[in-house]
Design a protein around this motif. Structure first.
Motif, PDB file in Angstrom:
ATOM      1  N   VAL A 179      -0.703 -46.248  31.846  1.00  0.00           N
ATOM      2  CA  VAL A 179       0.465 -46.094  32.716  1.00  0.00           C
ATOM      3  C   VAL A 179       0.656 -47.335  33.593  1.00  0.00           C
ATOM      4  CG1 VAL A 179       1.518 -44.685  34.539  1.00  0.00           C
ATOM      5  CG2 VAL A 179       0.143 -43.600  32.746  1.00  0.00           C
ATOM      6  N   LYS A 180      -0.468 -47.778  34.174  1.00  0.00           N
ATOM      7  CA  LYS A 180      -0.403 -48.951  35.059  1.00  0.00           C
ATOM      8  C   LYS A 180       0.071 -50.189  34.287  1.00  0.00           C
ATOM      9  CE  LYS A 180      -3.793 -49.120  38.679  1.00  0.00           C
ATOM     10  NZ  LYS A 180      -5.244 -49.312  38.907  1.00  0.00           N
ATOM     11  N   LEU A 181      -0.496 -50.349  33.119  1.00  0.00           N
ATOM     12  CA  LEU A 181      -0.156 -51.505  32.285  1.00  0.00           C
ATOM     13  C   LEU A 181       1.342 -51.486  31.975  1.00  0.00           C
ATOM     14  CD1 LEU A 181      -1.529 -53.839  30.717  1.00  0.00           C
ATOM     15  CD2 LEU A 181      -1.715 -52.314  28.765  1.00  0.00           C
ATOM     16  N   GLN A 182       1.819 -50.319  31.583  1.00  0.00           N
ATOM     17  CA  GLN A 182       3.224 -50.232  31.198  1.00  0.00           C
ATOM     18  C   GLN A 182       4.159 -50.398  32.380  1.00  0.00           C
ATOM     19  OE1 GLN A 182       3.302 -46.627  28.880  1.00  0.00           O
ATOM     20  NE2 GLN A 182       2.829 -47.746  26.993  1.00  0.00           N
ATOM     21  N   SER A 183       3.657 -50.078  33.583  1.00  0.00           N
ATOM     22  CA  SER A 183       4.552 -50.258  34.733  1.00  0.00           C
ATOM     23  C   SER A 183       4.365 -51.635  35.352  1.00  0.00           C
ATOM     24  CB  SER A 183       4.316 -49.145  35.762  1.00  0.00           C
ATOM     25  OG  SER A 183       2.970 -49.187  36.170  1.00  0.00           O
ATOM     26  N   GLY A 184       3.555 -52.471  34.703  1.00  0.00           N
ATOM     27  CA  GLY A 184       3.468 -53.867  35.125  1.00  0.00           C
ATOM     28  C   GLY A 184       2.496 -54.134  36.255  1.00  0.00           C
ATOM     29  N   ASP A 185       1.514 -53.267  36.435  1.00  0.00           N
ATOM     30  CA  ASP A 185       0.508 -53.480  37.479  1.00  0.00           C
ATOM     31  C   ASP A 185      -0.228 -54.800  37.245  1.00  0.00           C
ATOM     32  OD1 ASP A 185      -1.496 -52.199  39.570  1.00  0.00           O
ATOM     33  OD2 ASP A 185      -2.695 -53.077  37.935  1.00  0.00           O
ATOM     34  N   GLU A 186      -0.317 -55.593  38.309  1.00  0.00           N
ATOM     35  CA  GLU A 186      -0.827 -56.955  38.132  1.00  0.00           C
ATOM     36  C   GLU A 186      -2.281 -57.035  37.706  1.00  0.00           C
ATOM     37  OE1 GLU A 186      -0.153 -60.047  41.147  1.00  0.00           O
ATOM     38  OE2 GLU A 186       1.956 -59.440  40.961  1.00  0.00           O
ATOM     39  N   GLY A 187      -3.110 -56.265  38.410  1.00  0.00           N
ATOM     40  CA  GLY A 187      -4.535 -56.297  38.111  1.00  0.00           C
ATOM     41  C   GLY A 187      -4.791 -55.901  36.669  1.00  0.00           C
ATOM     42  N   CYS A 188      -4.054 -54.892  36.261  1.00  0.00           N
ATOM     43  CA  CYS A 188      -4.228 -54.368  34.926  1.00  0.00           C
ATOM     44  C   CYS A 188      -3.735 -55.369  33.879  1.00  0.00           C
ATOM     45  CB  CYS A 188      -3.427 -53.090  34.853  1.00  0.00           C
ATOM     46  SG  CYS A 188      -4.094 -51.975  33.684  1.00  0.00           S
ATOM     47  N   LEU A 189      -2.626 -55.995  34.170  1.00  0.00           N
ATOM     48  CA  LEU A 189      -2.080 -57.012  33.254  1.00  0.00           C
ATOM     49  C   LEU A 189      -3.046 -58.187  33.110  1.00  0.00           C
ATOM     50  CD1 LEU A 189       1.730 -57.226  34.101  1.00  0.00           C
ATOM     51  CD2 LEU A 189       0.699 -56.642  31.905  1.00  0.00           C
ATOM     52  N   LYS A 190      -3.728 -58.486  34.226  1.00  0.00           N
ATOM     53  CA  LYS A 190      -4.660 -59.603  34.193  1.00  0.00           C
ATOM     54  C   LYS A 190      -5.808 -59.316  33.221  1.00  0.00           C
ATOM     55  CE  LYS A 190      -7.199 -62.591  37.330  1.00  0.00           C
ATOM     56  NZ  LYS A 190      -8.532 -62.018  37.592  1.00  0.00           N
ATOM     57  N   LEU A 191      -6.336 -58.116  33.326  1.00  0.00           N
ATOM     58  CA  LEU A 191      -7.415 -57.713  32.411  1.00  0.00           C
ATOM     59  C   LEU A 191      -6.936 -57.734  30.961  1.00  0.00           C
ATOM     60  CD1 LEU A 191      -9.141 -54.665  34.125  1.00  0.00           C
ATOM     61  CD2 LEU A 191     -10.213 -56.819  33.457  1.00  0.00           C
ATOM     62  N   TRP A 192      -5.761 -57.174  30.772  1.00  0.00           N
ATOM     63  CA  TRP A 192      -5.174 -57.112  29.420  1.00  0.00           C
ATOM     64  C   TRP A 192      -5.025 -58.528  28.848  1.00  0.00           C
ATOM     65  CZ3 TRP A 192      -0.191 -59.136  28.468  1.00  0.00           C
ATOM     66  CH2 TRP A 192       0.287 -58.938  27.164  1.00  0.00           C
ATOM     67  N   GLU A 235      -6.630 -61.194  29.666  1.00  0.00           N
ATOM     68  CA  GLU A 235      -7.932 -61.775  29.374  1.00  0.00           C
ATOM     69  C   GLU A 235      -8.450 -61.254  28.029  1.00  0.00           C
ATOM     70  OE1 GLU A 235     -11.966 -62.020  31.933  1.00  0.00           O
ATOM     71  OE2 GLU A 235     -10.156 -61.452  33.033  1.00  0.00           O
ATOM     72  N   PHE A 236      -8.270 -59.970  27.852  1.00  0.00           N
ATOM     73  CA  PHE A 236      -8.701 -59.334  26.608  1.00  0.00           C
ATOM     74  C   PHE A 236      -7.999 -59.978  25.400  1.00  0.00           C
ATOM     75  CE2 PHE A 236      -7.904 -56.172  23.312  1.00  0.00           C
ATOM     76  CZ  PHE A 236      -9.194 -55.750  23.024  1.00  0.00           C
ATOM     77  N   ILE A 237      -6.696 -60.162  25.517  1.00  0.00           N
ATOM     78  CA  ILE A 237      -5.923 -60.757  24.414  1.00  0.00           C
ATOM     79  C   ILE A 237      -6.364 -62.204  24.173  1.00  0.00           C
ATOM     80  CG2 ILE A 237      -3.591 -61.423  23.638  1.00  0.00           C
ATOM     81  CD1 ILE A 237      -4.015 -58.407  23.754  1.00  0.00           C
ATOM     82  N   ASP A 238      -6.570 -62.940  25.271  1.00  0.00           N
ATOM     83  CA  ASP A 238      -6.951 -64.352  25.125  1.00  0.00           C
ATOM     84  C   ASP A 238      -8.259 -64.504  24.357  1.00  0.00           C
ATOM     85  OD1 ASP A 238      -4.731 -65.243  26.338  1.00  0.00           O
ATOM     86  OD2 ASP A 238      -5.644 -65.654  28.292  1.00  0.00           O
ATOM     87  N   ILE A 239      -9.231 -63.684  24.732  1.00  0.00           N
ATOM     88  CA  ILE A 239     -10.528 -63.782  24.060  1.00  0.00           C
ATOM     89  C   ILE A 239     -10.382 -63.411  22.584  1.00  0.00           C
ATOM     90  CG2 ILE A 239     -12.859 -62.846  23.941  1.00  0.00           C
ATOM     91  CD1 ILE A 239     -12.763 -62.574  26.983  1.00  0.00           C
ATOM     92  N   THR A 240      -9.601 -62.373  22.335  1.00  0.00           N
ATOM     93  CA  THR A 240      -9.399 -61.945  20.948  1.00  0.00           C
ATOM     94  C   THR A 240      -8.710 -63.034  20.134  1.00  0.00           C
ATOM     95  OG1 THR A 240      -8.973 -59.793  21.944  1.00  0.00           O
ATOM     96  CG2 THR A 240      -8.674 -59.970  19.595  1.00  0.00           C
ATOM     97  N   LEU A 241      -7.728 -63.649  20.757  1.00  0.00           N
ATOM     98  CA  LEU A 241      -6.993 -64.717  20.051  1.00  0.00           C
ATOM     99  C   LEU A 241      -7.877 -65.914  19.742  1.00  0.00           C
ATOM    100  CD1 LEU A 241      -3.402 -65.035  21.525  1.00  0.00           C
ATOM    101  CD2 LEU A 241      -4.063 -64.675  19.144  1.00  0.00           C
ATOM    102  N   GLU A 242      -8.858 -66.137  20.604  1.00  0.00           N
ATOM    103  CA  GLU A 242      -9.790 -67.227  20.326  1.00  0.00           C
ATOM    104  C   GLU A 242     -10.512 -66.998  19.011  1.00  0.00           C
ATOM    105  OE1 GLU A 242     -12.568 -68.174  23.523  1.00  0.00           O
ATOM    106  OE2 GLU A 242     -10.801 -68.284  24.853  1.00  0.00           O
ATOM    107  N   HIS A 243     -10.848 -65.752  18.756  1.00  0.00           N
ATOM    108  CA  HIS A 243     -11.491 -65.429  17.473  1.00  0.00           C
ATOM    109  C   HIS A 243     -10.555 -65.710  16.309  1.00  0.00           C
ATOM    110  CE1 HIS A 243     -14.908 -63.788  19.445  1.00  0.00           C
ATOM    111  NE2 HIS A 243     -14.230 -62.821  20.032  1.00  0.00           N
ATOM    112  N   CYS A 244      -9.311 -65.341  16.482  1.00  0.00           N
ATOM    113  CA  CYS A 244      -8.328 -65.591  15.413  1.00  0.00           C
ATOM    114  C   CYS A 244      -8.195 -67.092  15.182  1.00  0.00           C
ATOM    115  CB  CYS A 244      -6.960 -65.039  15.787  1.00  0.00           C
ATOM    116  SG  CYS A 244      -6.937 -63.272  15.971  1.00  0.00           S
ATOM    117  N   GLN A 245      -8.180 -67.835  16.284  1.00  0.00           N
ATOM    118  CA  GLN A 245      -7.992 -69.283  16.152  1.00  0.00           C
ATOM    119  C   GLN A 245      -9.129 -69.908  15.358  1.00  0.00           C
ATOM    120  OE1 GLN A 245      -5.061 -70.647  17.218  1.00  0.00           O
ATOM    121  NE2 GLN A 245      -5.770 -72.342  15.951  1.00  0.00           N
TER     122      GLN A 245
END
Ligand code: ARG
Length: 563
Positions: A211-224, A226-236
């Protein structure tokens, strides 16, 4: 140069001058080498229309064609087929063009193209299912670019959805360890899911995160993020190992379209294309049983909504005229409906080509989906490493190579084999993954092509410098080799039109095979070969190597100067 187009123009002018107007106005490749190079099959249809004798019409056309010096032979066969042979003088004149940096293939008028490929889901390790999209998509992007298009590579990663609540909750819980445990995404996902199923508190937190993520909560977006960045590093890491032209700048994931989703639903409603049915917003089609759902009853958006928003972006902002989706054939229905909806709403006007570049599944030798020995999904990174390891077996006995050279060669052969095996079959078929076949020296494989290239290269080295001026085609093999070399552009254009990389692979294999035949029959560096002939044969060798190198490069495969 485009040989076939050249011949077709002559054919069309001839038909015009004879006041003949058949439906068929093009040559086709000859069905058998004995017949010649090309054949024209239009006389029969025309004869039927005019109620005349087909052979008589064919004779009229053939006599006229024969006046053109581009043909050394024009013959009628059977009921009225016209077989033609291209004159060696014509080929001699043009062959030098195959030595240029484009191997004789010109650019066409370019358009702007989006190629949507690879596009993995962030919660999962890149697995064998992404292999084909990544390899085929990259080869097509290279081909389009080579022919003059402006290509925008788009990695439409799956980085949004309710599962991210759970993943972020787990990511946060892991703290400093998170990055490490993310190195195996499959495990990470499983562990998060386990926590979710077992611990009510964790599950609650995960749902709150959604819910927080979808409503644009900053802290939550930051974690998200970070999660995507690390995952993308694996793809790269996978992209770099594969030598695929994807990087951060190509990533525009599902989340990038979040804000446009309500607008898409709005637009569809405004245009009276979407209706609410059982609470969900759907687009119905006259000729389709299933509707396309663009908003769920609970207000959530779907894969299709994002894809419609992505089309809008690609048309309006990226100004693409051709949009290619290199995605598994199992998504055919999805794309059919999305494209239909996009047309109806004029999100994609008629002058924008929307294409699902579908491909079949990866199967093992027994025809079952390709899995690890334990039955798990095969990770792409493991597959690449295995390919390189196996390639080492081919070269480990060469004492004169340094360790560094061995590593380099193994990588070029291993990765090349992995890619070529996929690119050399018609993409719409299922792909039987077979290490032995892939790394074989015989048949249409990367190794065969790479060896052919290295062999020609060593001939050229031995010859030192030579006079690159005059081509003398001294026999039929040489004439056919020259014609093959000069057909490169025709083949690329066909592969372009059909978005079929295997047409290029098949051509390169034919060329390499023909070269081998030439080399076995026509000595190049042997004592007593007249200088002019030797030079001419060296030009043929050099042009063959140039086409092989350029063609493989388009497919994303490197060559080695020596193996
Ligand atoms: N993420 C999807 C999957 O792994 C593929 C996305 C393909 N591209 C698109 N625009 N739908 O199945």
């Amino acid at each position: 140069m485009q040989i076939k187009k050249e011949l077709d123009t002559i054919l069309q002018d001839t038909l015009k001058s004879l006041n003949l107007n058949p439906k068929l106005k093009e040559f086709s490749p000859a069905t058998k080498v004995e017949f010649g190079d090309f054949q024209y099959n239009g006389a029969m249809g025309l004869a039927k229309e005019l109620k005349q004798n087909p052979r008589a019409i064919a004779t009229t056309i053939a006599n006229e064609l024969a006046k053109n010096p581009i043909f050394s032979k024009v013959e009628i066969a059977g009921p009225g087929f016209i077989n033609v042979v291209v004159a060696k003088e014509f080929l001699q004149k043009h062959l030098l063009s195959a030595l240029n940096e484009r191997a004789g293939a010109n650019k066409k008028e370019g358009i702007r193209v989006v190629v949507d490929y690879s596009s993995p889901n962030m919660a999962k390790q890149m697995h064998v299912g992404h292999l084909r999209s990544t390899i085929i998509g990259d080869a097509l992007a290279n081909l389009f670019e080579f022919l003059g298009d402006e290509v925008i590579r788009q990695n439409h990663i799956g980085d949004w959805g309710t599962q991210f609540g759970m993943l972020i909750a787990y990511f946060e819980e892991q703290g400093d360890e998170a990055s490490k445990s993310l190195s195996d995404l499959e495990e990470f996902y499983k562990a998060a899911k386990k926590r979710f199923d077992e611990d009510e508190n964790f599950a609650k937190k995960a749902r709150e995160y959604v819910v927080k993520l979808q409503s644009g909560d900053e802290g939550c977006l930051k974690l998200w993020k970070e999660f995507i960045d690390i995952t993308l590093e694996h793809c790269q890491e996978v992209y770099d190992k594969l030598g695929v032209g994807l990087d951060k700048s190509c990533v525009r994931g599902e989340s990038a379209y979040n804000e446009s989703l309500p607008k898409i639903v709005e637009l569809m409603k405004e245009k009276d294309l979407a209706k609410v049915s059982q609470g969900a917003t759907c687009i119905f089609f006259e000729d389709k049983e299933n509707p396309l759902i663009i908003q769920k009853a609970d207000g959530g958006y779907l894969y299709a909504t994002t894809d419609l928003a992505a089309i809008k972006y690609r048309v309006e902002v990226l100004k693409a005229k051709r949009i290619c989706y290199v995605v598994d054939a199992r998504q055919s229905e999805h794309f059919e409906l999305v494209f239909k909806a996009a047309r109806m709403a004029n999100i994609a006007p008629e002058d924008v080509l929307l294409e699902h570049i579908a491909f079949g599944m990866v199967l093992d030798k027994s025809g079952k989906p390709f899995k690890t020995r334990e039955g798990g999904t095969v990770k792409l990174i493991d597959l690449i490493n295995e390919a390189v390891k196996r390639a080492k077996n081919f070269i480990k006995n060469k004492e004169d190579l340094s360790q560094e050279e061995i590593e380099k060669i193994a990588k070029v052969i291993g990765v090349g084999s992995l890619k070529y095996a996929d690119l050399s079959i018609n993409r719409t078929s299922n792909y039987i993954f077979d290490w032995d076949k892939m790394l074989s020296l015989e048949g249409n494989t990367a190794l065969y092509m790479q060896y052919a290239y290295a062999r020609i290269n060593s001939i050229l080295k031995k010859a030192n410098s030579f006079d690159v001026r005059e081509v003398i085609l001294s026999d039929e093999i040489e004439r056919r080799l020259a014609l093959k070399i000069l057909s490169f552009e025709d083949v690329l254009l066909n592969a372009y039109k059909e978005a079929m990389p295997h047409l290029i692979a098949a051509y390169l294999y034919d060329l390499a095979t023909l070269f081998t035949k030439f080399y076995e029959n026509n000595p190049i560096l042997k004592e007593g070969i007249e200088e002019k002939l030797k030079n001419s044969r060296l030009i043929l060798a050099k042009a063959s190597a140039n086409v092989i190198k350029t063609g493989l490069k388009i497919l994303g495969i490197e060559v080695l100067e020596r193996i």
